[in-house]
Scaffold this motif. Sequence first.
Motif, PDB file in Angstrom:
ATOM      1  N   VAL A   1      -5.628   4.088  -8.076  1.00  0.00           N
ATOM      2  CA  VAL A   1      -4.722   3.871  -6.873  1.00  0.00           C
ATOM      3  C   VAL A   1      -6.121   3.601  -5.912  1.00  0.00           C
ATOM      4  O   VAL A   1      -6.070   2.537  -5.013  1.00  0.00           O
ATOM      5  CB  VAL A   1      -3.813   4.558  -6.660  1.00  0.00           C
ATOM      6  N   ASP A   2      -6.766   4.358  -5.748  1.00  0.00           N
ATOM      7  CA  ASP A   2      -7.985   4.377  -4.733  1.00  0.00           C
ATOM      8  C   ASP A   2      -8.822   3.078  -4.937  1.00  0.00           C
ATOM      9  O   ASP A   2      -8.943   2.415  -3.793  1.00  0.00           O
ATOM     10  CB  ASP A   2      -9.022   5.480  -5.013  1.00  0.00           C
TER      11      ASP A   2
ATOM     12  N   LEU B   1       2.364   7.218  -6.440  1.00  0.00           N
ATOM     13  CA  LEU B   1       1.440   7.970  -6.903  1.00  0.00           C
ATOM     14  C   LEU B   1       1.715   9.564  -6.629  1.00  0.00           C
ATOM     15  O   LEU B   1       1.575  10.377  -7.314  1.00  0.00           O
ATOM     16  CB  LEU B   1       0.137   7.476  -6.259  1.00  0.00           C
ATOM     17  N   ALA B   2       2.193   9.782  -5.535  1.00  0.00           N
ATOM     18  CA  ALA B   2       2.644  11.057  -4.778  1.00  0.00           C
ATOM     19  C   ALA B   2       3.752  11.451  -5.725  1.00  0.00           C
ATOM     20  O   ALA B   2       3.725  12.809  -6.219  1.00  0.00           O
ATOM     21  CB  ALA B   2       2.918  11.128  -3.435  1.00  0.00           C
TER      22      ALA B   2
ATOM     23  N   SER C   1       2.458  12.566  -9.199  1.00  0.00           N
ATOM     24  CA  SER C   1       1.466  13.919  -9.039  1.00  0.00           C
ATOM     25  C   SER C   1       2.453  14.984  -8.992  1.00  0.00           C
ATOM     26  O   SER C   1       2.034  16.086  -9.509  1.00  0.00           O
ATOM     27  CB  SER C   1       0.738  13.600  -7.987  1.00  0.00           C
TER      28      SER C   1
ATOM     29  N   LEU D   1       2.222   1.836  -3.464  1.00  0.00           N
ATOM     30  CA  LEU D   1       1.416   2.570  -4.340  1.00  0.00           C
ATOM     31  C   LEU D   1       1.244   4.052  -4.021  1.00  0.00           C
ATOM     32  O   LEU D   1       1.248   4.753  -4.962  1.00  0.00           O
ATOM     33  CB  LEU D   1      -0.054   1.624  -4.253  1.00  0.00           C
ATOM     34  N   THR D   2       0.994   4.318  -2.818  1.00  0.00           N
ATOM     35  CA  THR D   2       0.699   5.651  -2.635  1.00  0.00           C
ATOM     36  C   THR D   2       2.045   6.558  -2.621  1.00  0.00           C
ATOM     37  O   THR D   2       1.914   7.696  -3.059  1.00  0.00           O
ATOM     38  CB  THR D   2       0.317   5.956  -1.097  1.00  0.00           C
ATOM     39  N   GLY D   3       2.970   5.898  -2.416  1.00  0.00           N
ATOM     40  CA  GLY D   3       4.339   6.748  -2.785  1.00  0.00           C
ATOM     41  C   GLY D   3       4.602   6.936  -4.070  1.00  0.00           C
ATOM     42  O   GLY D   3       5.232   8.247  -4.407  1.00  0.00           O
TER      43      GLY D   3
ATOM     44  N   LEU E   1      -6.601   0.130  -3.713  1.00  0.00           N
ATOM     45  CA  LEU E   1      -6.417   0.124  -2.060  1.00  0.00           C
ATOM     46  C   LEU E   1      -7.858  -0.220  -1.420  1.00  0.00           C
ATOM     47  O   LEU E   1      -8.109  -0.804  -0.401  1.00  0.00           O
ATOM     48  CB  LEU E   1      -5.909   1.614  -1.587  1.00  0.00           C
TER      49      LEU E   1
ATOM     50  N   ARG F   1       0.894  -1.108  -0.089  1.00  0.00           N
ATOM     51  CA  ARG F   1      -0.032  -0.001  -0.012  1.00  0.00           C
ATOM     52  C   ARG F   1       0.720   1.334   0.100  1.00  0.00           C
ATOM     53  O   ARG F   1       0.651   2.379  -0.935  1.00  0.00           O
ATOM     54  CB  ARG F   1      -0.877  -0.178   1.167  1.00  0.00           C
ATOM     55  N   GLN F   2       2.001   1.150   0.663  1.00  0.00           N
ATOM     56  CA  GLN F   2       2.825   2.408   0.703  1.00  0.00           C
ATOM     57  C   GLN F   2       3.548   2.519  -0.616  1.00  0.00           C
ATOM     58  O   GLN F   2       3.745   3.601  -0.994  1.00  0.00           O
ATOM     59  CB  GLN F   2       3.751   2.160   1.774  1.00  0.00           C
TER      60      GLN F   2
ATOM     61  N   GLU G   1      -5.128   8.500  -9.492  1.00  0.00           N
ATOM     62  CA  GLU G   1      -5.392   8.487  -8.185  1.00  0.00           C
ATOM     63  C   GLU G   1      -6.607   7.775  -8.087  1.00  0.00           C
ATOM     64  O   GLU G   1      -7.010   6.803  -7.174  1.00  0.00           O
ATOM     65  CB  GLU G   1      -6.028  10.180  -7.536  1.00  0.00           C
TER      66      GLU G   1
END
Length: 240
Positions: A209-210, A142-143, A146, A138-140, A213, A135-136, A206
């Motif tokens: 990824v949302d 993604l950030a 962006s 993916l969010t990392g 997750l 999960r980290q 986003e």
Amino acid sequence: MESTSVVSANAALFRPVRVGNAFEETVERLLQAIRLGVVGAGDRLPSERELAERLGVSRVTLREAIRALSDAGYVESRRGRYGGTFVNEKLPEPAERAVGEVDAAGLEDALCLRHVLETGAAEAAAARTLSPADRQHLTGTLAEASAASLADYRRKDSRLHLAIAEVTASASLTSTVADARTRVNELLDRIPLLEPNLEHSNAQHEAIVDAILAGDPVAARQAMAEHIEGTSSLLRAFLS
């Protein structure tokens, strides 16, 4: 008076676009109209109000698309009583081929492969029980995508798409997606980076990824498909 065939072509090209990729498809439709001679060199495009109504897009979206085509050298906007958006007398040459030619079959082959692989990867990722590290990851990524600059966007964008494949825990799928992405990037490098498209892509990233997750395979696949279709529209517009 326009001939029946021209009117028919106008109707076909200036029809409502799909909501999900309004900017990209507007660029594609306008470029098709110009390249097919539906709106000839030196001719004026239909008025902004008419185009927005016929394409089913907002004037903001239409203006962004026209600005992108202006920056790419296809049209120019003129002010005054006889102003409007005009097709340039001399159009840009087709995008330079860095290595070899991009024929229609090769382009569609690359896009088809990407669609199958990446929509499947998004669906598979959402179907898994992801670890905190997944999960980290993916969010990392993604950030980072962006926040990427124009110069670094392609690399960060690619890294996010690879991260989605990675969290499927399939080494074979990740490797295949990496190969397909390298092929697509060779095509993407031949078209201009359009800021409205990058903003749109970030929003779509986003959503993808949302959905992953949230553990929603159907939504993840649909979001990825919509994202890829937008990119495909631009590639077809500039390279076909």
